[in-house]
Design a protein around this motif. Structure first.
Motif, PDB file in Angstrom:
ATOM      1  N   VAL A  71     -32.758 -57.411 -39.143  1.00 44.21           N
ATOM      2  CA  VAL A  71     -32.146 -57.133 -40.445  1.00 44.21           C
ATOM      3  C   VAL A  71     -31.255 -55.893 -40.371  1.00 44.21           C
ATOM      4  O   VAL A  71     -30.184 -55.859 -40.966  1.00 44.21           O
ATOM      5  CB  VAL A  71     -33.228 -56.987 -41.537  1.00 44.21           C
ATOM      6  CG1 VAL A  71     -32.658 -56.392 -42.805  1.00 44.21           C
ATOM      7  CG2 VAL A  71     -33.858 -58.335 -41.832  1.00 44.21           C
ATOM      8  N   GLU A  72     -31.692 -54.891 -39.636  1.00 46.95           N
ATOM      9  CA  GLU A  72     -30.895 -53.669 -39.507  1.00 46.95           C
ATOM     10  C   GLU A  72     -29.544 -53.947 -38.859  1.00 46.95           C
ATOM     11  O   GLU A  72     -28.565 -53.267 -39.144  1.00 46.95           O
ATOM     12  CB  GLU A  72     -31.661 -52.627 -38.708  1.00 46.95           C
ATOM     13  CG  GLU A  72     -32.816 -52.028 -39.479  1.00 46.95           C
ATOM     14  CD  GLU A  72     -33.640 -51.070 -38.645  1.00 46.95           C
ATOM     15  OE1 GLU A  72     -33.306 -50.844 -37.458  1.00 46.95           O
ATOM     16  OE2 GLU A  72     -34.623 -50.555 -39.170  1.00 46.95           O
ATOM     17  N   LYS A  73     -29.486 -54.958 -37.984  1.00 45.13           N
ATOM     18  CA  LYS A  73     -28.249 -55.278 -37.271  1.00 45.13           C
ATOM     19  C   LYS A  73     -27.434 -56.377 -37.949  1.00 45.13           C
ATOM     20  O   LYS A  73     -26.297 -56.610 -37.575  1.00 45.13           O
ATOM     21  CB  LYS A  73     -28.570 -55.717 -35.847  1.00 45.13           C
ATOM     22  CG  LYS A  73     -29.211 -54.635 -35.020  1.00 45.13           C
ATOM     23  CD  LYS A  73     -29.585 -55.139 -33.651  1.00 45.13           C
ATOM     24  CE  LYS A  73     -30.275 -54.044 -32.856  1.00 45.13           C
ATOM     25  NZ  LYS A  73     -30.718 -54.533 -31.546  1.00 45.13           N
ATOM     26  N   SER A  74     -28.018 -57.058 -38.917  1.00 46.55           N
ATOM     27  CA  SER A  74     -27.314 -58.184 -39.543  1.00 46.55           C
ATOM     28  C   SER A  74     -26.339 -57.706 -40.608  1.00 46.55           C
ATOM     29  O   SER A  74     -26.486 -56.623 -41.169  1.00 46.55           O
ATOM     30  CB  SER A  74     -28.309 -59.173 -40.145  1.00 46.55           C
ATOM     31  OG  SER A  74     -28.984 -58.589 -41.233  1.00 46.55           O
ATOM     32  N   ALA A  75     -25.359 -58.563 -40.872  1.00 49.35           N
ATOM     33  CA  ALA A  75     -24.347 -58.226 -41.867  1.00 49.35           C
ATOM     34  C   ALA A  75     -24.714 -58.716 -43.261  1.00 49.35           C
ATOM     35  O   ALA A  75     -24.253 -58.178 -44.256  1.00 49.35           O
ATOM     36  CB  ALA A  75     -22.999 -58.830 -41.458  1.00 49.35           C
ATOM     37  N   HIS A  76     -25.552 -59.743 -43.340  1.00 49.24           N
ATOM     38  CA  HIS A  76     -25.881 -60.342 -44.635  1.00 49.24           C
ATOM     39  C   HIS A  76     -27.311 -60.890 -44.594  1.00 49.24           C
ATOM     40  O   HIS A  76     -27.736 -61.443 -43.577  1.00 49.24           O
ATOM     41  CB  HIS A  76     -24.897 -61.479 -44.927  1.00 49.24           C
ATOM     42  CG  HIS A  76     -24.910 -61.908 -46.353  1.00 49.24           C
ATOM     43  ND1 HIS A  76     -25.820 -62.811 -46.842  1.00 49.24           N
ATOM     44  CD2 HIS A  76     -24.135 -61.543 -47.409  1.00 49.24           C
ATOM     45  CE1 HIS A  76     -25.603 -63.006 -48.125  1.00 49.24           C
ATOM     46  NE2 HIS A  76     -24.586 -62.239 -48.491  1.00 49.24           N
ATOM     47  N   PRO A  77     -28.077 -60.756 -45.687  1.00 45.92           N
ATOM     48  CA  PRO A  77     -29.450 -61.265 -45.710  1.00 45.92           C
ATOM     49  C   PRO A  77     -29.548 -62.762 -45.410  1.00 45.92           C
ATOM     50  O   PRO A  77     -30.566 -63.239 -44.918  1.00 45.92           O
ATOM     51  CB  PRO A  77     -29.931 -60.974 -47.136  1.00 45.92           C
ATOM     52  CG  PRO A  77     -29.041 -59.919 -47.647  1.00 45.92           C
ATOM     53  CD  PRO A  77     -27.734 -60.080 -46.937  1.00 45.92           C
ATOM     54  N   ARG A  78     -28.476 -63.501 -45.678  1.00 41.40           N
ATOM     55  CA  ARG A  78     -28.474 -64.943 -45.442  1.00 41.40           C
ATOM     56  C   ARG A  78     -28.734 -65.264 -43.963  1.00 41.40           C
ATOM     57  O   ARG A  78     -29.293 -66.303 -43.634  1.00 41.40           O
ATOM     58  CB  ARG A  78     -27.129 -65.495 -45.909  1.00 41.40           C
ATOM     59  CG  ARG A  78     -26.807 -66.886 -45.488  1.00 41.40           C
ATOM     60  CD  ARG A  78     -25.452 -67.370 -45.986  1.00 41.40           C
ATOM     61  NE  ARG A  78     -24.376 -66.438 -45.648  1.00 41.40           N
ATOM     62  CZ  ARG A  78     -23.472 -65.996 -46.517  1.00 41.40           C
ATOM     63  NH1 ARG A  78     -23.502 -66.366 -47.767  1.00 41.40           N
ATOM     64  NH2 ARG A  78     -22.516 -65.170 -46.139  1.00 41.40           N
ATOM     65  N   GLU A  79     -28.350 -64.362 -43.067  1.00 41.64           N
ATOM     66  CA  GLU A  79     -28.549 -64.571 -41.633  1.00 41.64           C
ATOM     67  C   GLU A  79     -30.032 -64.652 -41.271  1.00 41.64           C
ATOM     68  O   GLU A  79     -30.408 -65.253 -40.269  1.00 41.64           O
ATOM     69  CB  GLU A  79     -27.881 -63.451 -40.844  1.00 41.64           C
ATOM     70  CG  GLU A  79     -26.377 -63.416 -40.992  1.00 41.64           C
ATOM     71  CD  GLU A  79     -25.750 -62.189 -40.350  1.00 41.64           C
ATOM     72  OE1 GLU A  79     -26.453 -61.452 -39.622  1.00 41.64           O
ATOM     73  OE2 GLU A  79     -24.552 -61.970 -40.581  1.00 41.64           O
ATOM     74  N   LEU A  80     -30.865 -64.062 -42.086  1.00 44.89           N
ATOM     75  CA  LEU A  80     -32.305 -64.033 -41.825  1.00 44.89           C
ATOM     76  C   LEU A  80     -32.921 -65.424 -41.840  1.00 44.89           C
ATOM     77  O   LEU A  80     -33.866 -65.700 -41.093  1.00 44.89           O
ATOM     78  CB  LEU A  80     -32.977 -63.140 -42.867  1.00 44.89           C
ATOM     79  CG  LEU A  80     -34.422 -62.766 -42.666  1.00 44.89           C
ATOM     80  CD1 LEU A  80     -34.611 -62.016 -41.364  1.00 44.89           C
ATOM     81  CD2 LEU A  80     -34.882 -61.905 -43.825  1.00 44.89           C
TER      82      LEU A  80
END
Length: 109
Positions: A71-80
Motif C-alpha cells: 500500500v505504501e508503494k501503490s498509487a491507488h487503493p484500487r490496486e490492492l
C-alpha cells in the motif's frame, strides 16, 4: 499511507460482513419453513466465541505486513484488490468459522 490501509481494510471487512449477513439471511429464509416457530428469525448469541485458529492469526499478521508495504508503494487503493496477499487475507476473514465480532475488530482496528 496508513489511511489507505484503514480504508482498504474497512472496505474488505464491510464487503465480507455484508456477504456473510446476506448468506445467513438467505439460509434462515430457506430453513425457516422447516423449523418450529419459523416466524422468529434466529438470533446470534450475545458473545460469539473466539474460534479463529492461531495459524489464521499468524497468517493475517504476516499478510498485514506485506499488504502495508504494498500500500505504501501503490498509487491507488484500487490496486490492492488484485494483490495476492490481500486476497488471501480476505479469504481468511471470509471463512464461516470466523465470528462476526472478530471481523468487526479487524475492520475497526
Amino acid at each position: 499511507m496508513e489511511p489507505l490501509i484503514l480504508l482498504g481494510a474497512a472496505i474488505v471487512a464491510g464487503a465480507v460482513f455484508a456477504a456473510r449477513y446476506v448468506a445467513r439471511r438467505r439460509a434462515a429464509a430457506v430453513l425457516a419453513p422447516a423449523l418450529p416457530g419459523a416466524g422468529n428469525p434466529p438470533s446470534e448469541p450475545a458473545t460469539a466465541p473466539e474460534v479463529q485458529a492461531p495459524d489464521d492469526r499468524a497468517e493475517l499478521y504476516r499478510l498485514s505486513e506485506e499488504i502495508e508495504t504494498f500500500v505504501e508503494k501503490s498509487a491507488h487503493p484500487r490496486e490492492l484488490i488484485a494483490h495476492p496477499p490481500f486476497k488471501r487475507a480476505v479469504a481468511i476473514l471470509a471463512k464461516p468459522d470466523i465470528p462476526l465480532e472478530t471481523l468487526r475488530q479487524y475492520a475497526t482496528g
